[in-house]
Scaffold this motif. Structure first.
Motif, mmCIF file in Angstrom:
data_model
loop_
_atom_site.group_PDB
_atom_site.id
_atom_site.type_symbol
_atom_site.label_atom_id
_atom_site.label_comp_id
_atom_site.label_asym_id
_atom_site.label_seq_id
_atom_site.Cartn_x
_atom_site.Cartn_y
_atom_site.Cartn_z
ATOM 1 N N PRO A 16 13.122 9.306 -5.843
ATOM 2 C CA PRO A 16 12.913 8.874 -7.233
ATOM 3 C C PRO A 16 13.922 7.812 -7.678
ATOM 4 C CG PRO A 16 12.634 11.234 -7.069
ATOM 5 C CD PRO A 16 13.097 10.771 -5.720
ATOM 6 N N GLN A 17 15.187 7.983 -7.315
ATOM 7 C CA GLN A 17 16.204 6.987 -7.698
ATOM 8 C C GLN A 17 15.893 5.632 -7.070
ATOM 9 O OE1 GLN A 17 18.899 7.514 -9.877
ATOM 10 N NE2 GLN A 17 18.815 5.278 -9.742
ATOM 11 N N ARG A 18 15.475 5.668 -5.808
ATOM 12 C CA ARG A 18 15.165 4.410 -5.116
ATOM 13 C C ARG A 18 13.873 3.785 -5.650
ATOM 14 N NH1 ARG A 18 18.141 5.585 -0.239
ATOM 15 N NH2 ARG A 18 20.095 4.485 -0.632
ATOM 16 N N GLN A 19 12.986 4.615 -6.151
ATOM 17 C CA GLN A 19 11.781 4.052 -6.783
ATOM 18 C C GLN A 19 12.184 3.220 -7.999
ATOM 19 O OE1 GLN A 19 8.413 6.687 -7.354
ATOM 20 N NE2 GLN A 19 8.976 7.881 -5.571
ATOM 21 N N LEU A 20 13.192 3.685 -8.731
ATOM 22 C CA LEU A 20 13.677 2.903 -9.872
ATOM 23 C C LEU A 20 14.325 1.606 -9.398
ATOM 24 C CD1 LEU A 20 15.133 5.753 -12.125
ATOM 25 C CD2 LEU A 20 12.952 4.546 -12.384
ATOM 26 N N SER A 21 15.100 1.689 -8.307
ATOM 27 C CA SER A 21 15.692 0.463 -7.748
ATOM 28 C C SER A 21 14.599 -0.515 -7.328
ATOM 29 C CB SER A 21 16.548 0.778 -6.521
ATOM 30 O OG SER A 21 17.493 1.756 -6.814
ATOM 31 N N PHE A 22 13.547 0.043 -6.765
ATOM 32 C CA PHE A 22 12.397 -0.770 -6.344
ATOM 33 C C PHE A 22 11.784 -1.489 -7.560
ATOM 34 C CE2 PHE A 22 7.691 -0.579 -5.464
ATOM 35 C CZ PHE A 22 7.653 -1.622 -4.569
ATOM 36 N N LEU A 23 11.654 -0.770 -8.680
ATOM 37 C CA LEU A 23 11.091 -1.390 -9.886
ATOM 38 C C LEU A 23 12.003 -2.497 -10.415
ATOM 39 C CD1 LEU A 23 9.548 1.633 -11.850
ATOM 40 C CD2 LEU A 23 8.446 0.037 -10.279
ATOM 41 N N ASP A 61 0.849 -1.193 0.000
ATOM 42 C CA ASP A 61 0.000 0.000 0.000
ATOM 43 C C ASP A 61 0.886 1.245 0.000
ATOM 44 O OD1 ASP A 61 -2.177 1.646 0.105
ATOM 45 O OD2 ASP A 61 -2.898 0.949 2.057
ATOM 46 N N GLU A 62 0.912 1.953 -1.084
ATOM 47 C CA GLU A 62 1.700 3.175 -1.257
ATOM 48 C C GLU A 62 3.158 3.015 -0.815
ATOM 49 O OE1 GLU A 62 -0.268 6.769 -0.045
ATOM 50 O OE2 GLU A 62 -2.223 6.017 -0.674
ATOM 51 N N PRO A 63 3.887 2.128 -1.459
ATOM 52 C CA PRO A 63 5.282 1.889 -1.047
ATOM 53 C C PRO A 63 6.201 3.080 -1.304
ATOM 54 C CG PRO A 63 4.813 0.732 -3.097
ATOM 55 C CD PRO A 63 3.502 1.261 -2.586
ATOM 56 N N GLU A 64 5.781 4.022 -2.130
ATOM 57 C CA GLU A 64 6.687 5.115 -2.520
ATOM 58 C C GLU A 64 7.017 6.066 -1.375
ATOM 59 O OE1 GLU A 64 3.695 4.667 -3.702
ATOM 60 O OE2 GLU A 64 2.503 6.500 -3.740
ATOM 61 N N ALA A 65 6.213 6.036 -0.298
ATOM 62 C CA ALA A 65 6.420 7.005 0.786
ATOM 63 C C ALA A 65 7.876 7.038 1.249
ATOM 64 C CB ALA A 65 5.501 6.689 1.949
ATOM 65 N N ALA A 66 8.519 5.869 1.242
ATOM 66 C CA ALA A 66 9.882 5.793 1.775
ATOM 67 C C ALA A 66 10.952 6.120 0.745
ATOM 68 C CB ALA A 66 10.119 4.373 2.296
ATOM 69 N N LEU A 67 10.584 6.240 -0.518
ATOM 70 C CA LEU A 67 11.601 6.118 -1.564
ATOM 71 C C LEU A 67 11.820 7.385 -2.372
ATOM 72 C CD1 LEU A 67 10.434 2.620 -2.869
ATOM 73 C CD2 LEU A 67 12.330 3.096 -1.312
#
Ligand SMILES: Nc1ncnc2c1ncn2[C@@H]1O[C@H](COP(=O)(O)OP(=O)(O)O)[C@@H](O)[C@H]1O
Ligand SMILES: [Mg+2]
Length: 259
Positions: free
Chosen positions: A174-181, A166-172
């Motif tokens: 933009p660069q880490r969002q790419l790592s997450f993907l 549920d809304e994982p982006e809160a912690a991340l």
């Protein structure tokens, strides 16, 4: 005469997506009460999950968390984040929505994980207590930044199963969002994992070949990435923040002047 040919069996899948369909039963359907007074659920729920990654988008209050929590509950996952091993009776009663949902699996998995962004702290505490810290790069999850810990958790701990986030982006960042993907890709591409994710992030939402369901209408409706408000508004804003603000502030000042 009996056919000499063996009966053709439908092809059995051995990998993700595991959860294929979610429907709400018409019994207990009361449009005047929560949760079916939520607009997106007002005609019941019938979701076909064809891809290994499914996103849920919608305005605040459109029902994303209500739906993901009910799904996690139906899967037996801990509501504050965790898999079946992390028993704590936080769901006092089955939620109204969970009681009406029926899930179809092919193949069934009991492995997986549910995480609400706001409950990450609790989950990090739990992992710190019970786990081998070497699995997280030798550092306590609390000793890492929120984003680092979140990625460490995904990169090191989870491989097979259904992940509800549920809304994982809160912690991340933009660069880490790419790592997450990239982590999502490494898990889902070989068919190990299925993801159900609610998000407001136009970066996360851009993941290729995912299904996007919008909860902004009177039914849960599939939509395309480039038709989401997240994509359109972010694109227009980034193209010209000044123009955007001029329009936004002028309109508001006009309204103030008129009132
Ligand atoms: N237990 C509850 N009883 C009544 N209404 C609730 C309950 N939980 C959430 N709601 C309402 O349901 C709606 C959807 O909430 P939620 O699922 O949290 O939305 P989202 O996650 O999309 O922001 C909101 O209007 C919220 O106030
Ligand atoms: Mg929510």
């Amino acid at each position: 005469m009996k056919s000499r040919h063996r009966e053709v069996q439908p092809e059995r899948s051995t990998g993700a997506p595991f959860l294929r369909r979610v429907i709400s039963l018409p019994e207990k359907f009361d449009r005047t009460r929560h949760p079916f007074n939520i607009r997106a659920f007002s005609h019941g729920i019938d979701l076909a999950l064809r891809t290994k990654v499914t996103f849920f988008v919608g305005e605040n209050g459109s029902g994303k968390s209500t739906l993901l929590e009910a799904l996690a509950e139906c899967c037996g996952f801990h509501p504050e984040g965790g898999n079946r091993d992390h028993h704590r009776e936080t769901f006092a009663d089955r939620s109204d929505l969970a009681q009406t949902l029926r899930l179809s699996w092919m193949p069934k998995t009991t492995e997986g994980f549910f995480m609400r962004a706001e409950s990450f702290y609790n989950f990090a505490s739990y992992i710190d207590r019970v786990s081998n810290l070497r699995a997280y790069g030798g550092k306590s999850l609390h000793g890492q930044s929120h984003g680092e810990a979140f990625l460490a958790l995904f990169a090191n701990r989870f491989e097979q199963g259904l992940y509800i986030l549920d809304e994982p982006e809160a912690a991340l960042s933009p660069q880490r969002q790419l790592s997450f993907l990239k982590i999502i890709h490494d898990l889902e591409a070989p068919g190990h994992a299925q993801f159900l994710i609610s998000t407001h992030s136009p970066i996360i939402l851009g993941y290729p070949d995912a299904t996007i369901f919008s909860l902004d209408d009177d039914t849960i409706r599939e939509t395309a990435y480039r038709e989401t408000e997240h994509f359109l508004l972010t694109r227009d804003f980034l193209n010209s923040p000044e123009r955007y603000f001029r329009h936004l502030f002028d309109t508001q000042e006009d309204e103030v002047r008129r009132s």
